[in-house]
Enzyme design. Sequence first.
Site, mmCIF file in Angstrom:
data_model
loop_
_atom_site.group_PDB
_atom_site.id
_atom_site.type_symbol
_atom_site.label_atom_id
_atom_site.label_comp_id
_atom_site.label_asym_id
_atom_site.label_seq_id
_atom_site.Cartn_x
_atom_site.Cartn_y
_atom_site.Cartn_z
ATOM 1 N N ASP A 224 21.013 21.173 -28.980
ATOM 2 C CA ASP A 224 21.712 19.910 -28.791
ATOM 3 C C ASP A 224 21.504 19.321 -27.405
ATOM 4 O OD1 ASP A 224 23.336 21.294 -27.053
ATOM 5 O OD2 ASP A 224 25.157 21.136 -28.257
ATOM 6 N N CYS B 154 0.846 -1.191 0.000
ATOM 7 C CA CYS B 154 0.000 0.000 0.000
ATOM 8 C C CYS B 154 0.883 1.243 0.000
ATOM 9 C CB CYS B 154 -0.956 0.009 1.199
ATOM 10 S SG CYS B 154 -0.159 0.434 2.746
ATOM 11 N N ASP C 134 18.643 26.123 -33.003
ATOM 12 C CA ASP C 134 20.070 26.373 -33.103
ATOM 13 C C ASP C 134 20.503 25.873 -34.485
ATOM 14 O OD1 ASP C 134 22.695 27.011 -32.319
ATOM 15 O OD2 ASP C 134 23.066 24.925 -31.823
ATOM 16 N N ASP D 50 23.281 23.989 -25.147
ATOM 17 C CA ASP D 50 22.216 24.997 -25.157
ATOM 18 C C ASP D 50 21.344 24.930 -23.910
ATOM 19 O OD1 ASP D 50 22.827 26.047 -27.728
ATOM 20 O OD2 ASP D 50 21.923 24.292 -28.639
ATOM 21 N N CYS E 94 3.372 1.857 2.774
ATOM 22 C CA CYS E 94 4.660 1.173 2.658
ATOM 23 C C CYS E 94 5.663 2.052 1.913
ATOM 24 C CB CYS E 94 4.493 -0.146 1.909
ATOM 25 S SG CYS E 94 3.399 -1.325 2.705
#
Length: 838
Positions: free
Chosen positions: A725, A119, A527, A729, A122
């Site tokens: 990338d 549950c 980019d 960036d 836990c």
Amino acid sequence: MVPSECSRNSCVPGEALNEPCYHCGLPVPDGVDFPVEVDQQRREMCCAGCQAVAQAIVGGGLIDYYRHRDAMPESPREAIPQALQDLGLFDHPDVQKSFVRPIGEHEREAALILEGITCSACVWLNEQHIARQPGVTAVDINYATRRARIRWDEQQIKLSQILEAIAAIGYRAHPYDAARSELLAQKERRTALWRLFVAGFGMMQVMMYAIPVYLADEGTMTADIEQLMRWASLILTLPVVLYSAEPFFSHAWRDLKLRRVGMDVPVALGVGSAFLASVWATLTASGEVYFDSVAMFVFFLLGGRFVEMVARQKAARGVEALARALPAFAFRFSVYPGGELDRVAVAELAEGNILLVKPGETIPADGTVIEGNSSADESLLTGESRAVAKHPGDLLIGGSVNVGSPLTLRVERVGESTRLASIQRLMERAAAEKPKIVEVADRIAARFVGALLMLALVTGVLWWWLDPSHALWVFVAVLVVSCPCALSLATPAALTVATGVLSRNGVLVTRGHAIETLARATHFVFDKTGTLTEGRPVLVETLVEGSLLPGEALALAAAMELGSEHPVGRALRGAAADLSVLPADGVQAAHAITGKGIEARQGEVLLRLGNPEFAGTLHGIALPEAAVRWREGGDTIVALAASDGWLAVFRLADRPRDGAAEAMAALKALGIQLAALSGDAPETVARVAASLGIDSAKGGMTPEDKHEAIRRLQEGGALVAMVGDGVNDAPVLAQAHVSVAMGGGTDLARSQGDIVLLSNDLGHLALGVATARRTLRVIRQNLVWAFAYNLIAIPLAMAGWVTPWMAGIGMSASSLLVVLNALRLQEYDGQGTHNRAA
């Protein structure tokens, strides 16, 4: 909950038994005295083991575990299985390599699976207990999969100590195994199917006794026969209520103990009240019985939930499919070349091993081809359906399939450091996050349930006043007919399916909000180097000044670029290697200046390599005319300068990615505005952008300039998606509303993108946008259906026009329709997504 330690002690069968053990629930043998003070009350334990665990929980300040648990622990067994008896083995690097990966210099992360979780209490207990261990820096446990990710500082604590700490509170942890996770899903399906079978069988039998009562004319069935029918129906309905409907009652009780009103509360209240009223009517031989309706709507509710569960597991199976992608065994050369082949477990592989992969076999680890020519199916990892040619020197990705000829490869990455493992971690991160749209739906659903209970109560009172004989079944119908489940499932079901569809097409969603934000994006900013272009520039021409020779200039540039991962640096080093030019000696103190270039010293001479403006500030001399013409023509130029003038100018070329122009056209067709931002020369950026159909392009920009440009777009009302990338960036990607990282050549573990384009195919961006927009449409459809259904069904039930069994069908059908509508997203593959609209 917490497993018992009784198996180590004297829980003797046959002895006189008293109250159950407060910790494990087993009877306390007569004469046994192992008390623990919990919440200022004396609690009896059945053995010393349970006493020790309970004392550890109380002493650790984790007493809320006992307050919030909603189920007793599993049957007694050893807290530590045989495989973990010697926990010290898990500190050995050879053992850890398959499931532990380094995070920092001393920080490590392990993927574990916990046994004994029953549950949410836990999960809470384990997270709190593990987090309090000295040296543990992070812990995250997924309740649905029982998977745990734990980070620790190995200078302060060892993995074996963490495992011992988990065992101390009665749980078992071991390296994650996808097969175990699948077994849990199978167990869930099997249990649900049995509950459905019992409900269906009980429903059919109860109907056999109910139909004669319905069809009998007045006076044709004696009172004793009708009472016999009622008793038979009661006996047949008992298994349906006590076994099949047990999850409704247990979950409702758990919610009420936690002082919240969950979705199972009205169902449990409706089923329970109808059953108890029918029992009372049977015992008193008066009134109406609803055993047939109880059995029927339990069956329909379970049937709908079973289909929904199967669909949900199917939609969420992407991560587990990745985990099962690697084979169990590999063929390793004992000595290469000429050595024998040994069949070894993949877990035993290490960097530098030489393997043979036969046609049709799965690549067992990341590596490099050293012999053979073949092709590999990487569709599971990149979404690319075409096999990729592989030759000596090419990279092989673990989990891809060799489809041609035998290949010999050198292992470079294993276990958690592989690309496959990185993809899996990113998918898990996305699954763990809850988007705002889901949180809003959950809040509405929670308030909805409370309002529903009030409506049902008011309706029951009104009908009791108007027509007491109909009050109960109208009350039950109002409780059951409503469907907050459909409201809560409307969004996560669609997002789960969409995530799977995108991942199969090489678009990896790594953040929970990414799909929703991508669907609403109005601007895409790219980019240039490595994104719009291949990112592999090559040296075309070298212009030297003074007495320096081209080879000497290239040697200087290669020395300054040693260790650089920038595409320009790799291009200059590659050109030097191709010409057998060794890096120049004596170059020292090289350091990169972001967005500009590299500065270093050779003896007393200060050198700069980078864009002409940066390099030219050393001397202030105008750029050579030839270099100016290169720049005006749109070429990328890199200048090398000293304090007394220009030393050399390098002309580089980088071609656009295959399909980039088509991808930009597809994005434009979706109404998205495009822009390119780059640190390269403005003329170069403008030329590439024009060739791809991008209207706005700016060059010579530092990361700060890019960040400011995106901020200005956002201030103007644009919702910006940035494509870069993923590593260099990172600050710019973080500023954008949603970020897309190119995933083919970057280190996925360092990727900052909300979405990773595994295939490196820009055409998949349009696919992603189209799928995200379809997903939002499906979410809207689901939400409209959920609200419309409840707005229509609840008044009808309040008016007495809906019976309880009809309400059960309606509620199940409403949830099921939401899931099936979400599954429609799977019908659109990578070829048709942006051609077909919903």
